[in-house]
Design a protein around this motif. Structure first.
Motif, PDB file in Angstrom:
ATOM      1  N   ALA A 172       6.400   8.060   3.730  1.00 16.93           N
ATOM      2  CA  ALA A 172       6.587   9.270   4.530  1.00 16.93           C
ATOM      3  C   ALA A 172       7.578  10.217   3.873  1.00 16.93           C
ATOM      4  N   ALA A 173       8.628   9.663   3.264  1.00 16.91           N
ATOM      5  CA  ALA A 173       9.627  10.497   2.589  1.00 16.91           C
ATOM      6  C   ALA A 173       9.024  11.183   1.360  1.00 16.91           C
ATOM      7  N   VAL A 174       8.219  10.447   0.593  1.00 19.30           N
ATOM      8  CA  VAL A 174       7.567  11.035  -0.573  1.00 19.30           C
ATOM      9  C   VAL A 174       6.606  12.134  -0.139  1.00 19.30           C
ATOM     10  N   LEU A 191      12.294  14.171  -6.942  1.00 18.45           N
ATOM     11  CA  LEU A 191      12.112  14.334  -5.504  1.00 18.45           C
ATOM     12  C   LEU A 191      13.329  15.052  -4.928  1.00 18.45           C
ATOM     13  N   GLY A 192      13.144  15.678  -3.778  1.00 23.22           N
ATOM     14  CA  GLY A 192      14.187  16.534  -3.247  1.00 23.22           C
ATOM     15  C   GLY A 192      14.927  15.958  -2.048  1.00 23.22           C
ATOM     16  N   PRO A 193      15.638  16.830  -1.311  1.00 20.97           N
ATOM     17  CA  PRO A 193      16.502  16.391  -0.212  1.00 20.97           C
ATOM     18  C   PRO A 193      15.775  15.622   0.891  1.00 20.97           C
ATOM     19  N   LEU A 248       0.801  -1.220   0.000  1.00 15.82           N
ATOM     20  CA  LEU A 248       0.000   0.000   0.000  1.00 15.82           C
ATOM     21  C   LEU A 248       0.838   1.276   0.000  1.00 15.82           C
ATOM     22  N   PRO A 249       1.888   1.414   0.818  1.00 19.59           N
ATOM     23  CA  PRO A 249       2.668   2.661   0.800  1.00 19.59           C
ATOM     24  C   PRO A 249       3.314   2.955  -0.548  1.00 19.59           C
ATOM     25  N   PHE A 250       3.678   1.920  -1.305  1.00 18.13           N
ATOM     26  CA  PHE A 250       4.288   2.173  -2.612  1.00 18.13           C
ATOM     27  C   PHE A 250       3.239   2.679  -3.605  1.00 18.13           C
ATOM     28  N   ALA A 251       2.020   2.182  -3.481  1.00 20.30           N
ATOM     29  CA  ALA A 251       0.942   2.716  -4.310  1.00 20.30           C
ATOM     30  C   ALA A 251       0.659   4.167  -3.937  1.00 20.30           C
ATOM     31  N   LEU A 252       0.604   4.456  -2.644  1.00 25.12           N
ATOM     32  CA  LEU A 252       0.340   5.830  -2.204  1.00 25.12           C
ATOM     33  C   LEU A 252       1.485   6.761  -2.601  1.00 25.12           C
ATOM     34  N   GLY A 253       2.717   6.270  -2.516  1.00 25.45           N
ATOM     35  CA  GLY A 253       3.852   7.082  -2.927  1.00 25.45           C
ATOM     36  C   GLY A 253       3.782   7.445  -4.398  1.00 25.45           C
ATOM     37  N   ALA A 254       3.449   6.460  -5.232  1.00 24.54           N
ATOM     38  CA  ALA A 254       3.306   6.730  -6.668  1.00 24.54           C
ATOM     39  C   ALA A 254       2.174   7.715  -6.923  1.00 24.54           C
ATOM     40  N   ALA A 284       6.626  13.901   2.654  1.00 25.47           N
ATOM     41  CA  ALA A 284       7.369  15.059   3.174  1.00 25.47           C
ATOM     42  C   ALA A 284       7.890  15.923   2.044  1.00 25.47           C
ATOM     43  N   ASP A 285       8.362  15.296   0.982  1.00 24.94           N
ATOM     44  CA  ASP A 285       8.899  16.039  -0.157  1.00 24.94           C
ATOM     45  C   ASP A 285       7.799  16.791  -0.893  1.00 24.94           C
ATOM     46  N   ARG A 286       6.669  16.130  -1.110  1.00 25.71           N
ATOM     47  CA  ARG A 286       5.613  16.755  -1.895  1.00 25.71           C
ATOM     48  C   ARG A 286       4.782  17.775  -1.093  1.00 25.71           C
ATOM     49  N   TRP A 287       4.785  17.644   0.223  1.00 24.70           N
ATOM     50  CA  TRP A 287       3.966  18.542   1.044  1.00 24.70           C
ATOM     51  C   TRP A 287       4.770  19.676   1.690  1.00 24.70           C
ATOM     52  N   GLN A 288       6.063  19.746   1.440  1.00 24.03           N
ATOM     53  CA  GLN A 288       6.860  20.802   2.062  1.00 24.03           C
ATOM     54  C   GLN A 288       6.497  22.174   1.495  1.00 24.03           C
TER      55      GLN A 288
END
Length: 289
Positions: free
Chosen positions: A281-283, A234-236, A30-36, A285-289
């Protein structure tokens, strides 16, 4: 013997059903689907798309697990590790739930867009096919990985209406990741599989070589996550989480070396749940910063 096959008799039918399909393991794909989905939607998918993707994920995995249990019904009864699994639900009930979950997946997919509706039957065939592969190929672990790799591809198509390079790279990483941890998990059944004439790389290569192969597959998975970050721009924040993923994978293999049930289950569930959770969570954090 694994605790999963010793359900207390007082458990209600819903609890027994969730144990049968190992619902807690939904956290792997599920997290990989949500990340995509988050990358495709630039962090802001509509609530409708998000809920439909979640529904598709849960329904597809439920159908796949039920098909797996039904196709392995007699094998599970002969395997000491799973010898009472079939007592969790009666077979006719399992068949009924399989049909309902598969139909639910097809309906939910058709509600997203035309492409997902068209491809939904193909996705079902892929995830069902895995359960049959152990009877004729040692590459069954990679078929399981391919089945789970459908998740990020499907989520991307749900948002974009097409398939692009980022979910393909992420899917390749999922294949390597799943094949690696399934090799570790399969070490529990090497004697049974050999006796029953079932095929797996653990039977073919032996335990030691299989664990080494799992290490290489997880190294490739880690590289795929780096490549996904690059092509998805994706970023830092995303890359800062990658050492945590690497640490979890290292911990997984150190636990698996003990070759005891507790170590294997810890490697299989705790480490991989952490990897998938850190990824999404990393994806986010990057997209919502």
């Amino acid at each position: 013997m694994s605790p999963e096959i010793r359900p207390p008799p007082q458990l209600n039918v819903i609890t027994r059903f969730l144990r049968l399909i190992r619902f807690s393991h939904t956290i792997f794909a599920l997290p990989f689907a949500l990340g995509a989905l988050l990358v495709a939607a630039n962090g802001r998918p509509t609530l409708r798309t998000l809920l439909l993707v979640l529904a598709c994920m849960v329904l597809a995995r439920t159908a796949a697990m039920l098909f797996n249990r039904l196709s392995d019904w007699s094998l599970d009864q002969r395997n000491p590790r799973t010898a009472t699994r079939h007592r969790l639900l009666e077979k006719p009930i399992a068949w009924t739930l399989l049909v309902l979950s598969a139909l639910g997946f097809l309906i939910a997919s058709a509600a997203i867009n035309r492409t997902t509706g068209f491809l939904a039957p193909v996705a079902l065939l892929i995830i069902f096919f895995y359960s049959l592969t152990k009877r004729f190929t040692s590459a069954t672990h990679f078929f399981l990985g391919f089945a789970l790799a459908v998740a990020p591809a499907g989520a991307w198509i749900a948002q974009m209406g097409r398939l692009d390079l980022p979910p393909l790279i992420l899917g390749a990483g999922v294949i390597c990741w799943v094949a690696g941890f399934d090799l570790i998990y399969a070490t529990q059944d090497v004697d049974f599989d050999r006796r029953e004439g079932l095929r797996s790389l653990v039977v073919k290569l032996g335990v030691a070589q299989s664990l080494r192969l799992a290490q290489w597959l997880h190294f490739l998975m880690f590289l795929a996550l780096i490549a996904f970050g690059s092509v998805a721009k994706l970023g830092p924040l995303y890359y800062a989480a990658m050492p945590l993923v690497a640490a979890a994978l290292i911990y997984e293999h150190r636990s698996a070396r003990k070759l005891d049930l507790a170590g294997i289950n810890r490697a299989f569930f705790q480490s991989n749940a952490f990897v998938s959770a850190i990824f999404v969570a990393a994806v986010a954090a990057d997209r919502w910063q």
